[in-house]
Design an enzyme around this catalytic site. Structure first.
Site, PDB file in Angstrom:
ATOM      1  N   ASP A 182       0.839  -1.203   0.000  1.00 40.22           N
ATOM      2  CA  ASP A 182       0.000   0.000   0.000  1.00 40.22           C
ATOM      3  C   ASP A 182       0.876   1.256   0.000  1.00 40.22           C
ATOM      4  OD1 ASP A 182       0.839  -0.125   2.623  1.00 40.22           O
ATOM      5  OD2 ASP A 182      -1.165  -0.029   3.512  1.00 40.22           O
ATOM      6  N   SER A 183       2.198   1.050  -0.005  1.00 40.90           N
ATOM      7  CA  SER A 183       3.129   2.152  -0.280  1.00 40.90           C
ATOM      8  C   SER A 183       2.798   2.793  -1.627  1.00 40.90           C
ATOM      9  CB  SER A 183       4.572   1.636  -0.292  1.00 40.90           C
ATOM     10  OG  SER A 183       4.692   0.518  -1.154  1.00 40.90           O
ATOM     11  N   LYS A 233      -0.966  -9.420   3.291  1.00 43.70           N
ATOM     12  CA  LYS A 233      -0.193  -8.865   4.403  1.00 43.70           C
ATOM     13  C   LYS A 233      -1.077  -7.901   5.192  1.00 43.70           C
ATOM     14  CE  LYS A 233       3.349  -5.828   3.802  1.00 43.70           C
ATOM     15  NZ  LYS A 233       2.889  -4.645   4.550  1.00 43.70           N
ATOM     16  N   GLU A 246      -1.222  -5.381   8.842  1.00 37.83           N
ATOM     17  CA  GLU A 246      -0.408  -4.669   9.830  1.00 37.83           C
ATOM     18  C   GLU A 246      -1.038  -4.767  11.215  1.00 37.83           C
ATOM     19  OE1 GLU A 246       0.232  -0.624   8.649  1.00 37.83           O
ATOM     20  OE2 GLU A 246       1.031  -1.188   6.682  1.00 37.83           O
ATOM     21  N   GLU A 265       9.323  -3.919  10.304  1.00 38.71           N
ATOM     22  CA  GLU A 265       9.748  -2.645   9.697  1.00 38.71           C
ATOM     23  C   GLU A 265      10.266  -1.700  10.776  1.00 38.71           C
ATOM     24  OE1 GLU A 265       6.962  -0.875   6.964  1.00 38.71           O
ATOM     25  OE2 GLU A 265       8.078   1.005   6.878  1.00 38.71           O
TER      26      GLU A 265
HETATM   27  O1  KIV Z   1       3.548  -1.050   1.594  1.00 37.58           O
HETATM   28  C1  KIV Z   1       4.709  -1.451   1.509  1.00 37.58           C
HETATM   29  O2  KIV Z   1       5.408  -1.252   0.511  1.00 37.58           O
HETATM   30  C2  KIV Z   1       5.272  -2.164   2.643  1.00 37.58           C
HETATM   31  C3  KIV Z   1       6.739  -2.370   2.656  1.00 37.58           C
HETATM   32  C4  KIV Z   1       7.424  -1.127   3.037  1.00 37.58           C
HETATM   33  C5  KIV Z   1       7.143  -3.501   3.512  1.00 37.58           C
HETATM   34  O3  KIV Z   1       4.566  -2.532   3.526  1.00 37.58           O
END
Ligand code: KIV
EC number: 2.1.2.11
Length: 264
Positions: free
Chosen positions: A45-46, A112, A114, A181
């Site tokens: 989500d970056s 993934k 968080e 992270e």
């Molecule tokens: O969203 C993302 O790119 C991430 C990475 C920084 C691990 O969670």
């Protein structure tokens, strides 16, 4: 590249073989990354920051991640592909199941999420329903407004102990990868040794089983800023292919991250 699965990563952990990982958002780069033998890709989500130019990741939708997951899958059939569940898309286990299904159907091999112990029921529910999970601990960017900024996590003793407990709880609930992270390197090493599942680090020192970086950061072109724990491989190597191959080689050989790419 041979197809990479969670079993591949488990075997590598047992052998002590380190692996590299990158974020990816489109088919062309995904193809280049697979050709350079990057075994794990993440549709992070970056993308809210590096593609959409926002200050944080909170405005990213499940549809955004699904769109980019389809694109990345089209360019890389053999990588283990993780897809991020965006902010508020897993607030309840039921929401998590519905939204994870969208991402798995788009081509992800794993989702993934968080968060720590509050996710135990969600991880159980997902994994029991055939959705593999990576649990992201430490600096979880969706919580930027709780943290008051992007800060290293787990520096004080209580927070460190809590993170070790959370990692074990999430593994025991069924998480097959833990991602750390911005965590002090000694804490990341302790968690990596305590767990049976692979641990991937970003800004977490070089003792983790795998490393991940945001692809824009290794090119030095991130829309906002380049974190100190990253490295501009494009400047060093002069071509995208060379940059990715060098990153993979440096991670595999334990050269990256070096002393100046982590936190104590
Ligand atoms: O969203 C993302 O790119 C991430 C990475 C920084 C691990 O969670």
């Amino acid at each position: 590249m041979r197809k990479v699965t969670i079993n591949t990563l488990m075997a590598w952990k047992k052998e002590g073989r380190k692996f590299a990982s990158l974020t990816a958002y489109d088919a062309s780069f995904a193809k280049l990354f697979e050709a350079a033998e990057v075994p794990v890709l993440l549709v992070g989500d970056s993308l809210g920051m590096v593609l959409q130019g926002k200050d944080d990741t909170l405005d990213v939708s499940v549809d955004d991640i699904a769109y980019h997951t389809r694109s990345v899958r089209a360019g890389s059939q053999h990588t283990l592909l993780m897809a991020d569940m965006p902010f508020m898309s897993y607030a309840t286990p039921e929401q998590a199941c519905a939204n994870a299904a969208v991402l798995m159907r788009a081509g992800a091999n794993m989702v993934k999420l968080e968060g720590g112990s509050w996710l135990v029921d969600t991880v159980k529910m997902l994994t029991e329903r055939a959705v593999p999970v990576c649990a992201h601990l430490g600096l979880t960017p969706q919580s930027v407004n709780i943290f008051g900024g992007y800060k290293v996590q787990g520096r004080d003793q209580d927070a460190a102990e809590q993170m070790v407990r959370d990692a074990l709880l999430l593994q025991n609930a069924g998480a097959q990868i833990i991602l750390l992270e911005c965590v002090p390197r000694a804490l990341a090493e302790r968690i990596t040794q305590a767990l049976e599942v692979p641990v991937i680090g970003i800004g977490a020192g070089n003792a983790t089983d795998g490393q991940i970086l945001v692809m824009h950061d290794i090119c030095g072109i991130s829309a906002n800023y380049i974190p100190s724990f990253s490295k501009n491989y494009l400047a060093q190597c002069g071509s995208m292919q060379g940059a990715v191959e060098t990153y993979v080689a440096e991670v595999t050989q334990g050269i990256f991250p070096g002393a100046d790419h982590g936190f104590d």
